[in-house]
Design a protein around this motif. Structure first.
Motif, short mmCIF file in Angstrom:
data_model
loop_
_atom_site.label_atom_id
_atom_site.label_comp_id
_atom_site.label_asym_id
_atom_site.label_seq_id
_atom_site.Cartn_x
_atom_site.Cartn_y
_atom_site.Cartn_z
N UNK A 323 -1.92 -5.20 7.59
CA UNK A 323 -0.47 -5.15 7.52
C UNK A 323 0.05 -5.64 6.17
N UNK A 324 -0.46 -6.79 5.73
CA UNK A 324 0.06 -7.38 4.49
C UNK A 324 -0.51 -6.70 3.25
N UNK A 325 -1.66 -6.07 3.38
CA UNK A 325 -2.23 -5.35 2.24
C UNK A 325 -1.32 -4.21 1.82
N UNK A 326 -0.63 -3.61 2.78
CA UNK A 326 0.30 -2.52 2.45
C UNK A 326 1.51 -3.03 1.66
N UNK A 327 1.71 -4.36 1.68
CA UNK A 327 2.80 -4.95 0.89
C UNK A 327 2.31 -5.48 -0.45
N UNK A 328 1.02 -5.29 -0.72
CA UNK A 328 0.48 -5.69 -2.01
C UNK A 328 0.01 -7.12 -2.11
N UNK A 329 -0.19 -7.79 -0.95
CA UNK A 329 -0.69 -9.16 -0.96
C UNK A 329 -1.86 -9.26 0.02
#
Length: 395
Positions: A323-329
């Motif tokens: 989930x957070x990888x899609x936000x770049x973190x």
């Protein structure tokens, strides 16, 4: 074919080695020592389950890479309070007995205490880097018997030479928090003394043991460190090197953090709803990481059993990371990991004056229940240490 004389000779050597490993210590009357004083628990519960005994089983070397340590001081941590109540019992039982050959409750009597500073009394045959009478410190794996005893056995790769600049009492305040912070910041977070110069790090909950150690290590490496804590701890964390301090009691802590420049790494010692807003404080698409030490892994296995608990844990961390990888973190879980080599690095920093122990209160060996009560209060401004030697008579 092996001759009869050779066989007899080898048999003699085998008996000699077996005797050496079984009877490491002897009293002045040359009688082998089989028991020692220790604080134990015979079941999980509150402080009432702590019991002092002079007849705890003496720890023996069972593997050639192990050493016997005479405990001078033991550090206490919130993990000890949790383990006293049964936290992580399912996972620890699996680690102690992977094939499930022993009966339920075979871990008792259990000795708590995850930090030790003391002196080596005996080395196994394969121990190369340590000798008898060496002063050492260590973080003790939670599946092993702990340091609230006169002696403890650890492997050679779990121990390190104690900093020369510290007393045993001071040294016992560092290994667990150092190993935890090292695992989270270095192994999981990817930080090092060579890449911290331009990093911005946020520590959520900076006045506890892991937080106070992390502040000092990161500042020694040149990072810019922001810390959240209560107002009455602000001066304390600034003295340790924190560049910016945010008081979480003054209102929603995320509000003042959102107006700051974004961070390269966040170390979360708080848990709760911090994940809901904290990851938005990271620099996107720059390899920034959120590392939390508050994970449901042990709680899942305690409540659901090993198989179901581990499956739920895997699904949880994988879904959050994606989930957070899609936000770049990057979203990561950090875990305590005992490591002698990591403590070697920390020792150098301590002796160089870059890291100092933060001991809030010391107790004698007869005051272990009071020491647990102090840790259980929370809101610590440093570590609680039990002096096994030099801290009063055994009660």
């Amino acid at each position: 074919r092996v001759g009869a004389d050779t066989t007899a000779h080898l048999t003699g050597i085998s008996k000699t080695l077996k005797l050496k490993c079984t009877c490491i210590f002897s009293t002045d009357s040359s009688r082998a020592m089989h028991v020692m004083p220790a604080w134990v628990i015979d079941k999980y519960g509150n402080n009432d389950v702590l019991r002092f005994t002079r007849n705890a089983s003496f720890p023996l070397i069972t593997y050639p890479n192990e050493v016997v340590i005479k405990v001078h001081a033991a550090g206490l941590n919130p993990l000890d309070v949790g383990m006293r109540g049964g936290y992580g019992a399912a996972s620890m039982s699996m680690k102690r007995d992977p094939l499930n050959l022993k009966q339920s409750g075979s871990e008792f009597p259990l000795i708590l205490g995850r930090e030790v500073s003391g002196v080596i009394m005996e080395c196994g045959l394969d121990v190369k880097y340590f000798r008898e009478r060496d002063e050492v410190w260590a973080a003790i794996p939670p599946w092993k018997q702990g340091s609230l005893a006169e002696f403890v056995v650890l492997s050679g790769n779990e121990i390190s030479h104690k900093p020369k600049s510290l007393s045993h009492t001071e040294a016992a305040a560092i290994p667990y928090v150092a190993a935890t912070a090292w695992s989270a910041l270095v192994n999981t977070g990817g930080l090092s003394k060579d890449n911290c110069g331009n990093k911005r790090v946020l520590i959520l909950g900076g006045s506890g043991g892991v937080g106070t150690f992390s502040i000092q290590m990161l500042k020694a490496w040149g990072a810019h460190v922001t810390v959240t804590c209560s107002q009455n701890a602000e001066r304390f964390v600034r003295e340790l090197g924190a560049d910016h301090v945010v008081d979480y009691t003054a209102g929603p802590v995320q509000e003042p953090l959102r107006v700051m420049e974004k961070f390269d790494l966040i170390l979360d010692n708080v848990g709760g709803d911090t994940e809901r807003w904290a990851l938005s404080l990271l620099k996107p698409w720059c390899g920034a990481k959120f590392v939390t030490l508050v994970t449901p892994f042990l709680q899942n296995t305690d409540q659901m059993g090993l198989a179901d608990g581990m499956m739920k844990t895997f699904v949880t961390v994988a879904s959050k990371a994606l989930k957070h990888l899609t936000s770049g973190v990057h979203y990561r879980w950090g875990f305590f990991a005992p490591s002698g080599p990591a403590l070697d690095e920390v020792r150098s920093m301590v002796d160089a004056g870059q890291i100092r122990p933060v001991v809030e209160k010391t107790f004698s060996f007869s005051q272990v229940p009071q020491a647990f009560a102090k840790v259980e209060e929370g809101h610590a401004r440093g570590k609680t240490v039990v002096q096994i030697i030099g801290g009063g008579e055994y009660s």
